[in-house]
Design a protein around this motif. Structure first.
Motif, PDB file in Angstrom:
ATOM      1  N   PRO A  65     -22.642  11.255  -9.331  1.00  0.00           N
ATOM      2  CA  PRO A  65     -23.306  11.949 -10.552  1.00  0.00           C
ATOM      3  C   PRO A  65     -23.116  11.380 -11.762  1.00  0.00           C
ATOM      4  O   PRO A  65     -23.957  11.066 -12.517  1.00  0.00           O
ATOM      5  CB  PRO A  65     -22.745  13.256 -10.373  1.00  0.00           C
ATOM      6  N   LYS A  66     -21.992  10.636 -11.897  1.00  0.00           N
ATOM      7  CA  LYS A  66     -21.470  10.080 -13.232  1.00  0.00           C
ATOM      8  C   LYS A  66     -22.468   8.628 -13.467  1.00  0.00           C
ATOM      9  O   LYS A  66     -22.945   8.617 -14.666  1.00  0.00           O
ATOM     10  CB  LYS A  66     -20.019   9.660 -13.508  1.00  0.00           C
TER      11      LYS A  66
ATOM     12  N   ASP B  59     -28.366   6.767  -4.641  1.00  0.00           N
ATOM     13  CA  ASP B  59     -27.964   7.534  -3.269  1.00  0.00           C
ATOM     14  C   ASP B  59     -27.621   8.908  -3.273  1.00  0.00           C
ATOM     15  O   ASP B  59     -27.170   9.350  -4.409  1.00  0.00           O
ATOM     16  CB  ASP B  59     -26.852   6.691  -2.706  1.00  0.00           C
ATOM     17  N   GLY B  60     -28.123   9.729  -2.591  1.00  0.00           N
ATOM     18  CA  GLY B  60     -27.657  11.245  -2.437  1.00  0.00           C
ATOM     19  C   GLY B  60     -27.546  11.506  -0.827  1.00  0.00           C
ATOM     20  O   GLY B  60     -27.317  10.617   0.093  1.00  0.00           O
ATOM     21  N   LYS B  61     -27.271  12.844  -0.898  1.00  0.00           N
ATOM     22  CA  LYS B  61     -27.211  13.435   0.464  1.00  0.00           C
ATOM     23  C   LYS B  61     -27.950  14.864   0.514  1.00  0.00           C
ATOM     24  O   LYS B  61     -27.852  15.473  -0.518  1.00  0.00           O
ATOM     25  CB  LYS B  61     -25.528  13.763   0.672  1.00  0.00           C
TER      26      LYS B  61
ATOM     27  N   ARG C 179     -32.598  20.693  -1.338  1.00  0.00           N
ATOM     28  CA  ARG C 179     -32.011  20.086  -2.638  1.00  0.00           C
ATOM     29  C   ARG C 179     -31.100  19.152  -2.084  1.00  0.00           C
ATOM     30  O   ARG C 179     -30.176  19.106  -1.171  1.00  0.00           O
ATOM     31  CB  ARG C 179     -30.987  21.375  -3.059  1.00  0.00           C
ATOM     32  N   ILE C 180     -31.202  17.955  -2.853  1.00  0.00           N
ATOM     33  CA  ILE C 180     -30.262  16.813  -2.761  1.00  0.00           C
ATOM     34  C   ILE C 180     -29.363  16.649  -3.840  1.00  0.00           C
ATOM     35  O   ILE C 180     -29.603  16.600  -4.980  1.00  0.00           O
ATOM     36  CB  ILE C 180     -31.499  15.601  -2.788  1.00  0.00           C
TER      37      ILE C 180
ATOM     38  N   ALA D  27     -26.979   6.383 -16.218  1.00  0.00           N
ATOM     39  CA  ALA D  27     -28.307   5.468 -16.036  1.00  0.00           C
ATOM     40  C   ALA D  27     -29.248   6.227 -17.137  1.00  0.00           C
ATOM     41  O   ALA D  27     -30.421   5.648 -17.205  1.00  0.00           O
ATOM     42  CB  ALA D  27     -28.669   5.400 -14.606  1.00  0.00           C
ATOM     43  N   GLY D  28     -29.156   7.524 -17.532  1.00  0.00           N
ATOM     44  CA  GLY D  28     -30.243   8.247 -18.212  1.00  0.00           C
ATOM     45  C   GLY D  28     -30.894   9.022 -17.405  1.00  0.00           C
ATOM     46  O   GLY D  28     -31.877   9.657 -18.285  1.00  0.00           O
ATOM     47  N   VAL D  29     -30.918   9.487 -16.190  1.00  0.00           N
ATOM     48  CA  VAL D  29     -31.369  10.519 -15.675  1.00  0.00           C
ATOM     49  C   VAL D  29     -31.289  11.779 -16.418  1.00  0.00           C
ATOM     50  O   VAL D  29     -30.026  12.000 -16.450  1.00  0.00           O
ATOM     51  CB  VAL D  29     -31.013  10.306 -14.070  1.00  0.00           C
TER      52      VAL D  29
END
Length: 188
Positions: free
Chosen positions: A82-83, A56-58, A76-77, A88-90
């Motif tokens: 973020p943690k 999820d993002g904003k 920009r999202i 997750a490895g992004v």
């Protein structure tokens, strides 16, 4: 990005500096759609490297000036968690599919896009085919909202309908048919 002793031509990056800023996604939004995007809108993100994970993002920022050749605006999202994203490895440089949520409605009927033939669908009622005119709402990549013309529980034909005729007999495939697409599926 270079090895000790390697010749690096002018203009080529040797180092990429990064700090403690959280990861973010930069997306290009077409000028026709940018008017429906606002800071704070919810975004659903999925990456090719992690296809089973959804993030999820904003919307954090929208560039005030568009790119005239591509006719798009950079959005920009920021990730909501973020943690979780880092765990997750992004990593920087990965690609993400970003779906900006324009509106959200509960209790809508959705049909697979392959069931729609223009503004009509074929339904199986009591083992007999009937063509129904429908009014479409929001169109997605896999499913489309049906505003009118269908009711919850109607069985729509999702297989090849070239031979479909009004009143022709039809038989639904079992829901768990292996390696074959079902002939009809309930509307959800």
């Amino acid at each position: 990005d270079g090895e000790a002793g390697q010749f690096i031509p002018a203009g080529q990056a040797v180092f990429t500096l990064a700090c403690c800023a959280p990861l973010r996604v930069s997306a290009e939004v077409d000028e026709e759609d940018i008017v429906r995007v606002a800071v704070g809108q919810t975004v659903v993100l999925r990456g090719d490297a992690l296809p089973d994970r959804v993030f999820d993002g904003k919307v954090a920022e929208i560039t005030p000036k568009g790119e005239p050749v591509a006719r798009s605006y950079r959005v920009r999202i920021a990730f909501t968690d973020p943690k979780r994203v880092e765990a997750a490895g992004v990593m920087t440089g990965m690609t993400m599919d970003a779906n900006i949520v324009i509106s959200r409605r509960d209790g809508v009927l959705l049909v697979p896009n392959r069931a729609l033939h223009g503004d009509t669908v074929w339904v199986a009622v009591g083992g007999v085919l009937h063509e129904r005119k429908v009014t479409r709402g929001t169109v997605g990549t896999e499913r489309t909202e049906v505003v009118s013309g269908l009711a919850e529980g109607d069985s729509v034909v999702v297989s090849d309908v070239e031979g479909a005729r009004e009143g022709r007999r039809a038989k639904a495939a079992p829901a768990a048919a292996p390696a074959a697409a079902p002939a009809s599926a309930p509307v959800r």
